[in-house]
Design an enzyme around this catalytic site. Structure first.
Site, PDB file in Angstrom:
ATOM      1  N   HIS A 140      26.899  39.056  19.804  1.00  0.00           N
ATOM      2  CA  HIS A 140      27.251  40.130  18.262  1.00  0.00           C
ATOM      3  C   HIS A 140      25.798  39.573  17.227  1.00  0.00           C
ATOM      4  O   HIS A 140      25.076  38.721  17.202  1.00  0.00           O
ATOM      5  CB  HIS A 140      28.039  39.881  18.428  1.00  0.00           C
ATOM      6  CG  HIS A 140      28.714  40.058  17.087  1.00  0.00           C
ATOM      7  ND1 HIS A 140      28.194  39.614  15.366  1.00  0.00           N
ATOM      8  CD2 HIS A 140      28.727  41.227  17.036  1.00  0.00           C
ATOM      9  CE1 HIS A 140      29.091  40.996  14.591  1.00  0.00           C
ATOM     10  NE2 HIS A 140      28.912  41.710  15.554  1.00  0.00           N
ATOM     11  N   GLU A 156      45.333  50.079   5.309  1.00  0.00           N
ATOM     12  CA  GLU A 156      45.510  48.698   5.651  1.00  0.00           C
ATOM     13  C   GLU A 156      44.488  48.504   6.751  1.00  0.00           C
ATOM     14  O   GLU A 156      43.710  49.707   8.133  1.00  0.00           O
ATOM     15  CB  GLU A 156      46.717  49.099   6.633  1.00  0.00           C
ATOM     16  CG  GLU A 156      48.003  49.469   5.677  1.00  0.00           C
ATOM     17  CD  GLU A 156      49.544  48.988   6.790  1.00  0.00           C
ATOM     18  OE1 GLU A 156      49.625  48.977   8.154  1.00  0.00           O
ATOM     19  OE2 GLU A 156      50.560  49.282   5.862  1.00  0.00           O
ATOM     20  N   LYS A 188      16.148  30.395  12.839  1.00  0.00           N
ATOM     21  CA  LYS A 188      16.586  30.290  14.494  1.00  0.00           C
ATOM     22  C   LYS A 188      16.719  31.684  15.018  1.00  0.00           C
ATOM     23  O   LYS A 188      16.615  31.658  16.478  1.00  0.00           O
ATOM     24  CB  LYS A 188      18.293  29.894  13.620  1.00  0.00           C
ATOM     25  CG  LYS A 188      18.871  29.232  14.452  1.00  0.00           C
ATOM     26  CD  LYS A 188      19.965  28.580  14.410  1.00  0.00           C
ATOM     27  CE  LYS A 188      20.831  29.768  13.341  1.00  0.00           C
ATOM     28  NZ  LYS A 188      22.214  28.600  13.441  1.00  0.00           N
ATOM     29  N   TYR A 193      34.523  39.550   8.890  1.00  0.00           N
ATOM     30  CA  TYR A 193      35.141  40.032  10.169  1.00  0.00           C
ATOM     31  C   TYR A 193      36.007  38.571  10.047  1.00  0.00           C
ATOM     32  O   TYR A 193      36.070  37.638   9.422  1.00  0.00           O
ATOM     33  CB  TYR A 193      33.852  39.576  10.875  1.00  0.00           C
ATOM     34  CG  TYR A 193      32.567  38.536  11.259  1.00  0.00           C
ATOM     35  CD1 TYR A 193      33.050  37.434  12.066  1.00  0.00           C
ATOM     36  CD2 TYR A 193      32.023  38.356  10.238  1.00  0.00           C
ATOM     37  CE1 TYR A 193      32.556  35.718  11.980  1.00  0.00           C
ATOM     38  CE2 TYR A 193      30.740  38.128  10.182  1.00  0.00           C
ATOM     39  CZ  TYR A 193      31.102  36.943  10.967  1.00  0.00           C
ATOM     40  OH  TYR A 193      30.166  35.869  10.339  1.00  0.00           O
ATOM     41  N   GLN A 202      40.439  32.782  10.958  1.00  0.00           N
ATOM     42  CA  GLN A 202      38.971  32.582  10.255  1.00  0.00           C
ATOM     43  C   GLN A 202      38.339  33.485   9.842  1.00  0.00           C
ATOM     44  O   GLN A 202      38.491  34.671  10.375  1.00  0.00           O
ATOM     45  CB  GLN A 202      38.005  31.850  10.851  1.00  0.00           C
ATOM     46  CG  GLN A 202      36.764  31.110  10.025  1.00  0.00           C
ATOM     47  CD  GLN A 202      36.399  30.151  11.119  1.00  0.00           C
ATOM     48  OE1 GLN A 202      36.193  29.356  10.957  1.00  0.00           O
ATOM     49  NE2 GLN A 202      34.252  30.824   9.877  1.00  0.00           N
ATOM     50  N   ASP A 203      38.522  33.712   8.805  1.00  0.00           N
ATOM     51  CA  ASP A 203      36.736  34.941   7.880  1.00  0.00           C
ATOM     52  C   ASP A 203      35.933  34.877   7.738  1.00  0.00           C
ATOM     53  O   ASP A 203      35.783  33.738   6.932  1.00  0.00           O
ATOM     54  CB  ASP A 203      38.468  35.893   6.798  1.00  0.00           C
ATOM     55  CG  ASP A 203      39.991  36.351   7.279  1.00  0.00           C
ATOM     56  OD1 ASP A 203      39.466  36.573   8.774  1.00  0.00           O
ATOM     57  OD2 ASP A 203      40.165  37.283   6.295  1.00  0.00           O
ATOM     58  N   ASN A 204      35.236  35.379   7.852  1.00  0.00           N
ATOM     59  CA  ASN A 204      33.726  35.371   7.420  1.00  0.00           C
ATOM     60  C   ASN A 204      33.083  36.730   6.230  1.00  0.00           C
ATOM     61  O   ASN A 204      33.783  37.819   6.661  1.00  0.00           O
ATOM     62  CB  ASN A 204      32.914  34.722   7.937  1.00  0.00           C
ATOM     63  CG  ASN A 204      33.397  33.541   9.018  1.00  0.00           C
ATOM     64  OD1 ASN A 204      34.247  32.749   8.343  1.00  0.00           O
ATOM     65  ND2 ASN A 204      33.011  33.891  10.379  1.00  0.00           N
ATOM     66  N   HIS A 253      23.479  36.360  18.135  1.00  0.00           N
ATOM     67  CA  HIS A 253      25.344  35.495  18.466  1.00  0.00           C
ATOM     68  C   HIS A 253      26.420  34.889  19.210  1.00  0.00           C
ATOM     69  O   HIS A 253      27.022  36.051  19.418  1.00  0.00           O
ATOM     70  CB  HIS A 253      25.613  34.064  16.880  1.00  0.00           C
ATOM     71  CG  HIS A 253      24.151  34.605  16.071  1.00  0.00           C
ATOM     72  ND1 HIS A 253      24.560  35.130  14.380  1.00  0.00           N
ATOM     73  CD2 HIS A 253      22.893  34.666  16.313  1.00  0.00           C
ATOM     74  CE1 HIS A 253      23.637  35.421  13.780  1.00  0.00           C
ATOM     75  NE2 HIS A 253      22.469  34.411  15.201  1.00  0.00           N
ATOM     76  N   LYS A 310      35.625  38.528  17.499  1.00  0.00           N
ATOM     77  CA  LYS A 310      35.589  38.744  15.881  1.00  0.00           C
ATOM     78  C   LYS A 310      36.011  40.450  15.706  1.00  0.00           C
ATOM     79  O   LYS A 310      35.515  40.884  16.564  1.00  0.00           O
ATOM     80  CB  LYS A 310      34.128  38.773  16.041  1.00  0.00           C
ATOM     81  CG  LYS A 310      33.352  37.492  16.075  1.00  0.00           C
ATOM     82  CD  LYS A 310      32.440  37.388  15.546  1.00  0.00           C
ATOM     83  CE  LYS A 310      31.392  36.072  16.054  1.00  0.00           C
ATOM     84  NZ  LYS A 310      30.474  36.211  15.573  1.00  0.00           N
TER      85      LYS A 310
END
Length: 197
Positions: free
Chosen positions: A122, A33, A189, A135, A51-53, A66, A75
């Site tokens: 992070h 899991e 950046k 994440y 939100q998932d990235n 960041h 996160k």
């Protein structure tokens, strides 16, 4: 129930958590899991994710460091394929561990997850030929709200494994590489972020 173990305050920094899932393996492969709200709540982790990235990067890619300024994100990060060195830096003013960092290797083999709460910078460095990184976030991404910290800030002193070179007063990768000769790769950046001073 009870499918995870949680190391709280990882590296002595309040709020950081290393989460190890229970992996059920046999001749066919494995099952685990990757997220269970009840298990997280039993461990005292009551955050809500919205939100998932997911990203895919090659060896030597360094993303970060960041943070979101007005809309900070917690996160929960993990690696699906490959291996990265993942880093969190405490930017919470008033925290007894302000400016301290903690890093952990996350890989498809160890299957560990790392929870970084709001108030941290992070980033991660890819150590394998390729890495798929995913994440969950506690807030949405807000364009224009992103902040950053130089990955090589000498006052923070993150020890990125396998990276050699000397600080030249800039956040660029100029003068740095991995021990095996792999060049560090960063976005334009990320090479513009400044130090905390």
């Amino acid at each position: 129930m009870g499918q995870i173990t949680v190391e709280k305050n990882a590296g002595g920094i309040e709020g950081l958590c290393v989460i190890t899932p229970t992996v059920h393996g046999d001749a066919r492969g494995y099952f685990m899991e990757t997220y269970n709200q009840k298990d997280m709540e039993e461990a005292g982790l009551t955050m809500t994710f919205v939100q998932d990235n997911q990203s895919c990067s090659t060896k030597g890619v360094l993303r970060g460091l960041h943070f979101q300024k007005q809309f900070p994100q917690g996160k929960l990060v993990r690696v699906m394929r490959g291996k990265v060195f993942d880093v969190a830096v405490d930017l919470r003013e008033g925290s007894r561990t302000y400016r301290k960092w903690f890093g952990i290797e996350l890989s498809e083999e160890n299957k560990k997850q790392f929870y970084i709460p709001e108030g941290f910078a992070h980033g991660f460095l890819v150590l394998s030929d390729i890495a798929e990184f995913c994440y969950k976030c506690t807030d949405f991404y807000h364009p224009g709200d992103e902040g950053g910290l130089a990955w090589n800030d000498p006052e923070i002193g993150v020890k990125w494994p396998g990276v050699i070179g000397e600080y030249n007063g800039k956040a660029s990768t100029e003068g740095y590489e991995m021990e095996d000769g792999t060049k560090l790769v960063m976005s334009e950046k990320d090479q513009q972020w400044s130090t905390l001073m």
